[in-house]
Write a protein that holds these residues in place. Structure first.
Motif, short mmCIF file in Angstrom:
data_model
loop_
_atom_site.label_atom_id
_atom_site.label_comp_id
_atom_site.label_asym_id
_atom_site.label_seq_id
_atom_site.Cartn_x
_atom_site.Cartn_y
_atom_site.Cartn_z
N THR A 56 -7.13 -21.16 4.22
CA THR A 56 -5.76 -20.46 4.83
C THR A 56 -5.23 -20.54 4.03
OG1 THR A 56 -5.82 -23.09 5.36
CG2 THR A 56 -6.75 -21.43 7.14
N SER A 57 -3.47 -19.94 3.63
CA SER A 57 -2.43 -21.04 2.91
C SER A 57 -1.68 -22.21 2.51
CB SER A 57 -1.19 -19.94 2.98
OG SER A 57 -2.14 -18.54 3.03
N TYR A 58 -1.82 -22.66 1.32
CA TYR A 58 -0.82 -24.08 1.21
C TYR A 58 -0.38 -24.03 0.06
CZ TYR A 58 -5.05 -25.04 -2.08
OH TYR A 58 -5.74 -25.43 -3.64
N ARG A 59 0.37 -25.79 -0.10
CA ARG A 59 1.48 -25.45 -0.84
C ARG A 59 1.05 -27.18 -1.54
NH1 ARG A 59 7.71 -25.05 -1.01
NH2 ARG A 59 8.03 -25.87 -2.82
N GLU A 60 0.51 -26.63 -3.03
CA GLU A 60 0.77 -27.63 -3.89
C GLU A 60 1.19 -27.96 -4.76
OE1 GLU A 60 -2.90 -30.81 -5.14
OE2 GLU A 60 -3.95 -28.98 -4.18
N TYR A 79 -1.71 -14.64 3.68
CA TYR A 79 -0.29 -13.90 3.17
C TYR A 79 0.49 -13.50 3.97
CZ TYR A 79 -0.45 -9.31 2.28
OH TYR A 79 -1.05 -8.13 2.74
N LYS A 80 -0.32 -12.93 4.70
CA LYS A 80 0.67 -11.71 6.03
C LYS A 80 1.24 -13.11 6.78
CE LYS A 80 -2.11 -7.70 5.12
NZ LYS A 80 -0.88 -7.25 4.91
N TYR A 81 0.44 -13.78 6.82
CA TYR A 81 1.46 -14.55 8.02
C TYR A 81 3.33 -15.68 8.03
CZ TYR A 81 2.06 -18.70 10.37
OH TYR A 81 3.25 -20.23 11.50
N PHE A 83 4.14 -14.51 4.98
CA PHE A 83 5.14 -12.84 5.68
C PHE A 83 5.69 -12.38 6.28
CE2 PHE A 83 4.28 -9.13 1.70
CZ PHE A 83 5.05 -10.62 0.80
N ASP A 84 5.08 -13.04 7.58
CA ASP A 84 6.07 -13.10 8.84
C ASP A 84 6.76 -13.80 9.02
OD1 ASP A 84 4.50 -10.41 9.40
OD2 ASP A 84 2.60 -11.28 10.47
N LEU A 85 6.39 -14.83 8.56
CA LEU A 85 7.34 -16.23 8.96
C LEU A 85 8.22 -16.16 7.99
CD1 LEU A 85 7.38 -18.40 10.59
CD2 LEU A 85 6.38 -20.02 8.12
N ASP A 86 8.52 -15.26 7.04
CA ASP A 86 10.01 -14.89 6.38
C ASP A 86 10.86 -14.25 7.29
OD1 ASP A 86 9.11 -17.41 4.48
OD2 ASP A 86 8.55 -16.14 2.72
N TYR A 87 10.28 -12.87 7.49
CA TYR A 87 11.01 -12.16 7.96
C TYR A 87 11.45 -12.52 9.43
CZ TYR A 87 12.15 -7.37 9.76
OH TYR A 87 12.66 -6.95 10.50
N LYS A 88 10.80 -13.37 9.55
CA LYS A 88 11.29 -13.97 11.52
C LYS A 88 12.62 -14.65 10.56
CE LYS A 88 7.33 -12.72 14.13
NZ LYS A 88 6.12 -13.83 14.97
N ASN A 89 12.30 -15.76 10.20
CA ASN A 89 13.70 -16.69 9.14
C ASN A 89 14.63 -15.44 8.55
OD1 ASN A 89 11.90 -18.42 11.12
ND2 ASN A 89 11.40 -19.22 9.57
N ALA A 90 14.16 -14.40 7.86
CA ALA A 90 15.18 -13.73 7.42
C ALA A 90 15.02 -13.67 6.11
CB ALA A 90 16.31 -13.63 7.96
N MET A 94 8.53 -15.36 0.24
CA MET A 94 7.14 -15.42 -0.91
C MET A 94 7.40 -13.94 -1.80
SD MET A 94 4.18 -15.52 -0.72
CE MET A 94 2.73 -14.87 -1.10
N GLN A 95 8.32 -12.94 -0.42
CA GLN A 95 8.64 -10.97 -0.97
C GLN A 95 9.13 -11.57 -2.79
OE1 GLN A 95 9.16 -13.17 2.54
NE2 GLN A 95 8.82 -10.94 3.57
#
Length: 243
Positions: A56-60, A79-81, A83-90, A94-95
């Protein structure tokens, strides 16, 4: 640590990092302020990794090769998750990182990822519905009234911060533009309308320096005026219409 030893360039440090920590990754990018020529003495390296061995995606975060490093690790599906989260939050961070990023490693996967990111950035966020605009207009009005009526300087500073965030969001989203957080609030406003961004900065700067609210109030009212002005009385949300 010997301060006379010069740390490697961002590109060299990023390459060393990828080779040491993710030698088998499918792709890697160097992104962030260093690739936009906006780096400061406290800037870190943002490195995006695509590695199908992770689940799964993570940050370190790291400090390596003389640099603070933020690593954003994904596989070629997870990464698609984000992308979708960033899109919904405007807030398409990541993009932007993928589109702007300098290639460190690629096994023929980045071209499609960059194209996907570019399409999302160009189409903009979802258009707000009239119901959403009404709700946001109410909360912007409510915060503005708090700001106007407040007499406690310490509280006013906090209210002004909330008002600035709501105002920047309202302006950008009603024009179907991406929003930001922290320094990206101003960057997003400048990308949309440099004149408005200047007025925005001046209004809040005047308040913080002189405790003069006039410019903030006038600017907020001018934004609300395009959508019917301040809105409080008659607002309802979540009410059961059958009652």
């Amino acid at each position: 640590m010997n301060k006379d030893i010069q740390k490697p360039s961002p590109m060299d440090a990023a390459l060393k990092f990828v080779n040491q920590y993710f030698p088998d990754c499918q792709a890697a990018l160097l992104a962030g302020s260093v690739v936009r020529a906006e780096a400061t003495e406290t800037s870190d390296l943002d490195i995006v990794i695509f590695d199908n061995s992770i689940q799964t995606s993570y940050r370190e975060s790291f400090i390596e090769f003389g640099w603070p490093i933020e690593a954003f690790i994904h596989n070629l599906k997870s990464y698609k998750y984000i992308f979708d989260l960033d899109y919904k939050n405007a807030r398409p961070s990541m993009q932007r990182m993928i589109l702007e990023g300098i290639v460190l490693k690629d096994t023929n996967v980045l071209a499609n990822l960059k194209l996907e990111a570019k399409k999302i950035l160009e189409q903009g966020p979802e258009e707000w519905t009239e119901e959403t605009i009404t709700i946001k207009r109410y909360f912007l009005t409510d915060t503005l009234e708090d700001f106007i009526g407040n007499r406690d300087r310490a509280e006013g500073i906090c209210i002004a911060g909330t008002l600035a965030n709501l105002l920047h969001e309202f302006v950008l989203r009603t024009n179907r533009k991406w929003i930001g957080s922290s320094k990206w609030m101003m960057r997003a406003l400048k990308q949309f309308d440099a004149h408005f961004a200047s007025s925005f900065a001046e209004a809040f700067d005047t308040y913080y320096k002189d405790d003069n609210k006039t410019k903030v109030i006038d600017l907020t009212d001018s934004v609300l005026a395009a959508h019917g002005g301040r809105f409080f009385a008659g607002f309802t949300h979540g009410r059961n219409n059958n009652n």
